[in-house]
Design a protein around this motif. Structure first.
Motif, PDB file in Angstrom:
ATOM      1  N   PRO A  86     -39.212  48.449  29.033  1.00 16.26           N
ATOM      2  CA  PRO A  86     -38.853  48.950  30.443  1.00 16.26           C
ATOM      3  C   PRO A  86     -38.593  47.865  31.383  1.00 16.26           C
ATOM      4  CG  PRO A  86     -41.094  49.094  29.918  1.00 16.26           C
ATOM      5  CD  PRO A  86     -40.767  48.694  28.763  1.00 16.26           C
ATOM      6  N   SER A  87     -39.248  46.836  31.535  1.00 20.85           N
ATOM      7  CA  SER A  87     -39.258  45.766  32.724  1.00 20.85           C
ATOM      8  C   SER A  87     -37.645  45.413  32.454  1.00 20.85           C
ATOM      9  CB  SER A  87     -40.276  44.787  32.570  1.00 20.85           C
ATOM     10  OG  SER A  87     -41.462  45.338  32.892  1.00 20.85           O
ATOM     11  N   ARG A  88     -37.377  44.821  31.419  1.00 21.77           N
ATOM     12  CA  ARG A  88     -36.118  44.182  31.023  1.00 21.77           C
ATOM     13  C   ARG A  88     -35.005  45.381  31.637  1.00 21.77           C
ATOM     14  NH1 ARG A  88     -34.841  40.986  25.819  1.00 21.77           N
ATOM     15  NH2 ARG A  88     -36.093  39.912  26.521  1.00 21.77           N
ATOM     16  N   ILE A  89     -35.186  46.606  31.118  1.00 13.20           N
ATOM     17  CA  ILE A  89     -34.044  47.640  31.606  1.00 13.20           C
ATOM     18  C   ILE A  89     -34.068  47.877  32.885  1.00 13.20           C
ATOM     19  CG2 ILE A  89     -33.277  50.075  31.190  1.00 13.20           C
ATOM     20  CD1 ILE A  89     -34.208  49.542  28.286  1.00 13.20           C
ATOM     21  N   ASP A  90     -35.275  47.797  33.587  1.00 15.96           N
ATOM     22  CA  ASP A  90     -35.363  48.086  35.003  1.00 15.96           C
ATOM     23  C   ASP A  90     -34.502  47.005  35.646  1.00 15.96           C
ATOM     24  OD1 ASP A  90     -36.911  50.332  34.764  1.00 15.96           O
ATOM     25  OD2 ASP A  90     -38.915  49.167  35.315  1.00 15.96           O
ATOM     26  N   LYS A  91     -34.461  45.639  35.392  1.00 14.42           N
ATOM     27  CA  LYS A  91     -33.769  44.719  35.968  1.00 14.42           C
ATOM     28  C   LYS A  91     -32.632  44.869  35.702  1.00 14.42           C
ATOM     29  CE  LYS A  91     -33.718  39.864  36.516  1.00 14.42           C
ATOM     30  NZ  LYS A  91     -32.123  39.733  36.878  1.00 14.42           N
ATOM     31  N   MET A  92     -31.868  45.298  34.627  1.00 14.06           N
ATOM     32  CA  MET A  92     -30.471  45.513  34.287  1.00 14.06           C
ATOM     33  C   MET A  92     -29.990  46.688  35.038  1.00 14.06           C
ATOM     34  SD  MET A  92     -30.597  45.232  30.003  1.00 14.06           S
ATOM     35  CE  MET A  92     -28.789  45.845  30.020  1.00 14.06           C
ATOM     36  N   ILE A  93     -30.691  47.729  35.318  1.00 14.05           N
ATOM     37  CA  ILE A  93     -30.317  48.845  36.106  1.00 14.05           C
ATOM     38  C   ILE A  93     -30.157  48.414  37.693  1.00 14.05           C
ATOM     39  CG2 ILE A  93     -30.935  51.188  37.046  1.00 14.05           C
ATOM     40  CD1 ILE A  93     -29.882  51.146  34.069  1.00 14.05           C
ATOM     41  N   ILE A  94     -31.218  47.640  38.131  1.00 16.29           N
ATOM     42  CA  ILE A  94     -31.135  47.331  39.500  1.00 16.29           C
ATOM     43  C   ILE A  94     -29.957  46.168  39.695  1.00 16.29           C
ATOM     44  CG2 ILE A  94     -32.357  45.796  41.126  1.00 16.29           C
ATOM     45  CD1 ILE A  94     -34.952  46.723  39.923  1.00 16.29           C
ATOM     46  N   ASP A  95     -29.852  45.327  39.092  1.00 17.43           N
ATOM     47  CA  ASP A  95     -28.638  44.487  39.068  1.00 17.43           C
ATOM     48  C   ASP A  95     -27.381  45.323  38.985  1.00 17.43           C
ATOM     49  OD1 ASP A  95     -30.301  42.533  39.232  1.00 17.43           O
ATOM     50  OD2 ASP A  95     -30.018  41.761  37.092  1.00 17.43           O
ATOM     51  N   GLY A  96     -27.313  46.172  38.091  1.00 21.91           N
ATOM     52  CA  GLY A  96     -25.919  47.221  38.138  1.00 21.91           C
ATOM     53  C   GLY A  96     -25.931  47.869  39.211  1.00 21.91           C
ATOM     54  N   VAL A  97     -26.928  48.502  39.811  1.00 21.06           N
ATOM     55  CA  VAL A  97     -26.726  49.288  41.022  1.00 21.06           C
ATOM     56  C   VAL A  97     -26.266  48.344  42.139  1.00 21.06           C
ATOM     57  CG1 VAL A  97     -27.990  50.628  42.737  1.00 21.06           C
ATOM     58  CG2 VAL A  97     -28.111  51.247  40.246  1.00 21.06           C
ATOM     59  N   LYS A  98     -26.892  47.232  42.032  1.00 20.88           N
ATOM     60  CA  LYS A  98     -26.419  46.394  43.307  1.00 20.88           C
ATOM     61  C   LYS A  98     -24.927  45.996  43.323  1.00 20.88           C
ATOM     62  CE  LYS A  98     -30.916  44.079  44.401  1.00 20.88           C
ATOM     63  NZ  LYS A  98     -31.537  42.499  44.175  1.00 20.88           N
ATOM     64  N   LYS A  99     -24.273  45.940  42.090  1.00 17.59           N
ATOM     65  CA  LYS A  99     -22.881  45.777  42.149  1.00 17.59           C
ATOM     66  C   LYS A  99     -22.112  46.689  42.335  1.00 17.59           C
ATOM     67  CE  LYS A  99     -23.796  42.212  38.465  1.00 17.59           C
ATOM     68  NZ  LYS A  99     -23.558  41.786  37.032  1.00 17.59           N
ATOM     69  N   SER A 100     -22.395  47.926  42.003  1.00 16.67           N
ATOM     70  CA  SER A 100     -21.827  49.229  42.088  1.00 16.67           C
ATOM     71  C   SER A 100     -21.824  50.074  43.454  1.00 16.67           C
ATOM     72  CB  SER A 100     -21.975  50.183  40.905  1.00 16.67           C
ATOM     73  OG  SER A 100     -23.291  50.720  40.924  1.00 16.67           O
ATOM     74  N   HIS A 101     -22.959  49.680  44.199  1.00 13.55           N
ATOM     75  CA  HIS A 101     -23.373  50.650  45.423  1.00 13.55           C
ATOM     76  C   HIS A 101     -23.053  49.766  46.703  1.00 13.55           C
ATOM     77  CE1 HIS A 101     -24.581  53.500  42.484  1.00 13.55           C
ATOM     78  NE2 HIS A 101     -24.987  54.342  43.601  1.00 13.55           N
ATOM     79  N   ARG A 102     -22.688  50.615  47.739  1.00 16.64           N
ATOM     80  CA  ARG A 102     -22.981  49.966  49.091  1.00 16.64           C
ATOM     81  C   ARG A 102     -24.148  50.943  49.708  1.00 16.64           C
ATOM     82  NH1 ARG A 102     -18.051  51.931  48.114  1.00 16.64           N
ATOM     83  NH2 ARG A 102     -18.082  53.828  49.668  1.00 16.64           N
ATOM     84  N   ALA A 103     -25.084  49.980  50.472  1.00 19.87           N
ATOM     85  CA  ALA A 103     -26.156  50.787  50.979  1.00 19.87           C
ATOM     86  C   ALA A 103     -26.604  50.204  52.246  1.00 19.87           C
ATOM     87  CB  ALA A 103     -27.429  50.720  49.858  1.00 19.87           C
ATOM     88  N   PRO A 104     -27.071  50.863  53.192  1.00 18.85           N
ATOM     89  CA  PRO A 104     -27.876  50.107  54.469  1.00 18.85           C
ATOM     90  C   PRO A 104     -28.778  48.995  54.058  1.00 18.85           C
ATOM     91  CG  PRO A 104     -27.764  52.536  54.740  1.00 18.85           C
ATOM     92  CD  PRO A 104     -27.444  52.232  53.290  1.00 18.85           C
TER      93      PRO A 104
END
Length: 278
Positions: free
Chosen positions: A255-273
């Protein structure tokens, strides 16, 4: 053998826009008889016209959070079509903020009522009219966020994990009660899709929500086709890519490795305050 939807009665909730709308148009071209459910009846009536003169498509106003509305809508459908071969529970809303940034939990109450009880409410009244045969389908449009944790989606994830568990339990009940004749329970877990669900996220009291880059999202047309394929094949839980299926399969192992993959992916695909890029 894959299911042929021609001549089947299909009920779609949340049919006025997004994936629900695209599914309606696609199934109309395949020859299905359609009951289109949503709160905004004028949009449903336009969609019914767009489905074409050769298709049977009826617009039925329904608020899935209100049980009397669900009961009345299903009664309207069965008075016309007698039974429901395919029930697609699609209505829902999303969110786009960290839990610690929530200022008003009322949006959470509404989203859980819509995303979770909206599924149960419609199914409760539709269930007696679903033929107990293996060609019937109970379809829930969930999300990849119903299979793995995703930033900005705490209560949305909670709602989708809930419906995934609901469907898993329902599947065992149907198999125990009807054996080989059990209707198929199909759960679809789309990623980000370029629809109003993701561009009009509940704000939970904030001025802005995290928004994805539409260039990274699946199109509603592609989403509808992949979901229809899963419906016809009777897939238990369907993902849009091998990567998402892989993430789901390995989530319990690393889970920890996949959590990091998801976090990195969301940072690349999202705009957020929080990211300072809005």
């Amino acid at each position: 053998m894959a299911l042929d939807v021609a001549g089947k009665t299909v009920v779609i909730t949340g049919a006025s826009a997004g994936i629900g709308r695209e599914l309606a148009l696609l199934m109309a071209r395949k020859g299905a008889r359609l009951a289109l459910l949503a709160r905004r009846k004028p949009l449903l009536e336009e969609l019914a016209q767009e489905c074409g003169a050769g298709s049977q498509a009826m617009a039925v106003q329904c608020d899935v959070t209100q049980r009397p509305s669900c009961q009345a809508a299903i009664q309207t459908v069965v008075s016309e079509f007698k039974e429901i071969d395919i029930l697609i529970l699609n209505a829902g809303m999303s969110m786009g903020c960290y839990f610690e940034d929530i200022k008003d939990l009322a949006d959470g109450d509404f989203m859980l009522s819509l995303n979770v009880m909206g599924v149960a409410n419609v199914l409760h009244y539709a269930f007696p009219f679903i033929p107990k045969v293996r060609g019937s389908r109970i379809v829930v449009i969930s999300s990849i966020a119903g299979a793995i944790g995703v930033p900005f989606r705490t209560l949305y994830c909670a709602s989708k994990w809930a419906v995934n568990g609901f469907c898993a339990s329902l599947r065992t009940e149907l198999e125990e009660a009807y054996g080989e004749n059990a209707p198929k329970v199909v759960v679809s877990c789309p990623p980000e899709v370029a629809t109003g669900l993701n561009t009009n996220r509940l704000k939970f009291g904030n001025e802005a929500t995290a928004q994805f880059d539409e260039k990274t999202a699946a199109s509603p047309t592609l989403a509808a086709q992949l979901i229809l394929d899963a419906i016809c094949e009777g897939v238990r839980i369907g993902f849009f890519s091998k990567m998402h299926a892989w993430l789901h399969s390995l989530y319990a192992c690393c889970p920890s490795r996949i959590d990091k993959m998801i976090i990195d992916g969301v940072k690349k695909s999202h705009r957020a305050p929080r990211y300072g890029n809005m």
